[in-house]
Design an enzyme around this catalytic site. Sequence first.
Site, PDB file in Angstrom:
ATOM      1  N   HIS A  10     -33.888  52.820 -27.642  1.00  0.00           N
ATOM      2  CA  HIS A  10     -33.896  52.261 -26.283  1.00  0.00           C
ATOM      3  C   HIS A  10     -35.095  51.328 -26.103  1.00  0.00           C
ATOM      4  CE1 HIS A  10     -33.746  52.350 -21.794  1.00  0.00           C
ATOM      5  NE2 HIS A  10     -35.062  52.316 -21.926  1.00  0.00           N
ATOM      6  N   GLU A  11     -36.276  51.791 -26.527  1.00  0.00           N
ATOM      7  CA  GLU A  11     -37.484  50.968 -26.375  1.00  0.00           C
ATOM      8  C   GLU A  11     -37.414  49.731 -27.265  1.00  0.00           C
ATOM      9  OE1 GLU A  11     -39.513  51.558 -24.036  1.00  0.00           O
ATOM     10  OE2 GLU A  11     -38.602  53.473 -23.507  1.00  0.00           O
ATOM     11  N   HIS A  28     -35.479  46.968 -25.642  1.00  0.00           N
ATOM     12  CA  HIS A  28     -36.234  46.116 -24.718  1.00  0.00           C
ATOM     13  C   HIS A  28     -36.869  44.950 -25.470  1.00  0.00           C
ATOM     14  CE1 HIS A  28     -35.777  48.390 -21.092  1.00  0.00           C
ATOM     15  NE2 HIS A  28     -36.339  49.482 -21.580  1.00  0.00           N
ATOM     16  N   GLU A  61     -32.822  48.233 -17.989  1.00  0.00           N
ATOM     17  CA  GLU A  61     -32.826  49.579 -18.555  1.00  0.00           C
ATOM     18  C   GLU A  61     -31.415  50.002 -18.980  1.00  0.00           C
ATOM     19  OE1 GLU A  61     -35.371  51.277 -19.368  1.00  0.00           O
ATOM     20  OE2 GLU A  61     -36.909  50.074 -18.370  1.00  0.00           O
ATOM     21  N   ASP A 101     -30.174  51.045 -22.711  1.00  0.00           N
ATOM     22  CA  ASP A 101     -29.408  52.261 -23.004  1.00  0.00           C
ATOM     23  C   ASP A 101     -28.188  51.941 -23.866  1.00  0.00           C
ATOM     24  OD1 ASP A 101     -31.110  53.933 -21.641  1.00  0.00           O
ATOM     25  OD2 ASP A 101     -29.881  54.056 -19.829  1.00  0.00           O
TER      26      ASP A 101
END
Length: 418
Positions: free
Chosen positions: A278-279, A282, A358, A362
């Site tokens: 997930h990070e 980004h 976000e 995901d």
Amino acid sequence: MKKKIVKWTLILYPIYLLLVWLYLFQWSDFGVPAAYQGSAADPATFMTDRQLELSQEYSRYRNFLSLATIPLEWIIYLGVFLFGLSHLFKKFGESISRFRIVSIPIYVLLLSGLSWFLTFPFDYAYRFLSVRYGISTDTFSGWMRDEMISFWIGYITMALLITVLYLLMQRFEKRWWLYAWIGLIPFIALMMFIQPVIIDPLYNDFYELQDKQLEEKILALADEAEVPADRVYEVNMSEETNSMNAYVNGIGSSLRIVLWDTTLTRLKDNEVLFIMAHEIGHYVMNHLYWNLVGVLAGSFVGLYLTYRILTWLFRRYGKRMNIKGVADIAGLPVLFIVLSILSFVAQPIEMTFSRGAEADADRYAIEMTGDVDAAIGSFQELTVNGLSDVNPPAVIKYLYYGHPTMMERIHMLEEYQK
């Protein structure tokens, strides 16, 4: 005039607090919509009755504090101005030095110190709630240490920005806002660079991830996504909190992949990998840079509107307020009120974009890992450990939630599985 403002503040603020209390404790429904009942997004399927009760209590009290403090900053700055403290701060600074490069930082220190003192009870109330509900594990001395670090970092940053801003106001009456915005660009870039390597280590100890097998798996994900990282950092957050987190921050050579040790001890490896994916998402989708673009665009509009509002205010009421002009440092509380209100108005827009980013991260993470069970398990564990409200009241969601609600995130994963 002053008496009227004080009178209406004393009347309206308690009424506001009462309405907030009624909204959170009487009018808001903490139940789960019928469409989610019995699903993995239903907290009743992964939380005990006691955990559910604590989650709702903790959320209500914390949200009450958050909403209660929204107008507090405006009231403090208004009081500083109305009761003449702003002019006293200005005179004291000028008594120390006639040079504005010295007198302005002194003024900012006095204003920052007073504001910190007046808001301290609310900050302590946040800590009290976190400790009472088992979120915070920090000692009072450790918490105060972090408070002092935050105060001085905030003061140094603010003193620098305000000094430059007021020098620009004095030199460029009509274009100060534009030159201030141009100056923000390198400043924000510098802060993004130094945050991971200079500021963050002031609060906690960072060290290389001890679990080398897990580090290899995380770096493999990073390599697959072409993230230029050669190590993973672990930070000892268990001394302060039971909450969990992970992030990728920094730019260029300061880029860091960071895991809280609480995340490592409470999640399985495949759940940690989903969180890291997930990070990484980004980073891959350039959310950090899009966030920078958003900040710069918002600050451009905000500074221009501030220029227009202050110019109008001081032209119309300057003599009555004993303010010589926009460049008079005694008017700083008014500037802060304007900036704070504009920031408050823009906050729901910022949160909307953040929730979208976000949600994209995901989706990227589940497509990268393909492990739906691990993804759902990680979100459920995050909810339990943080006593998160999976279905917050609408006002709270749109003002404060930079992520989709846990109910929405888990539901998305279930739909992906289908």
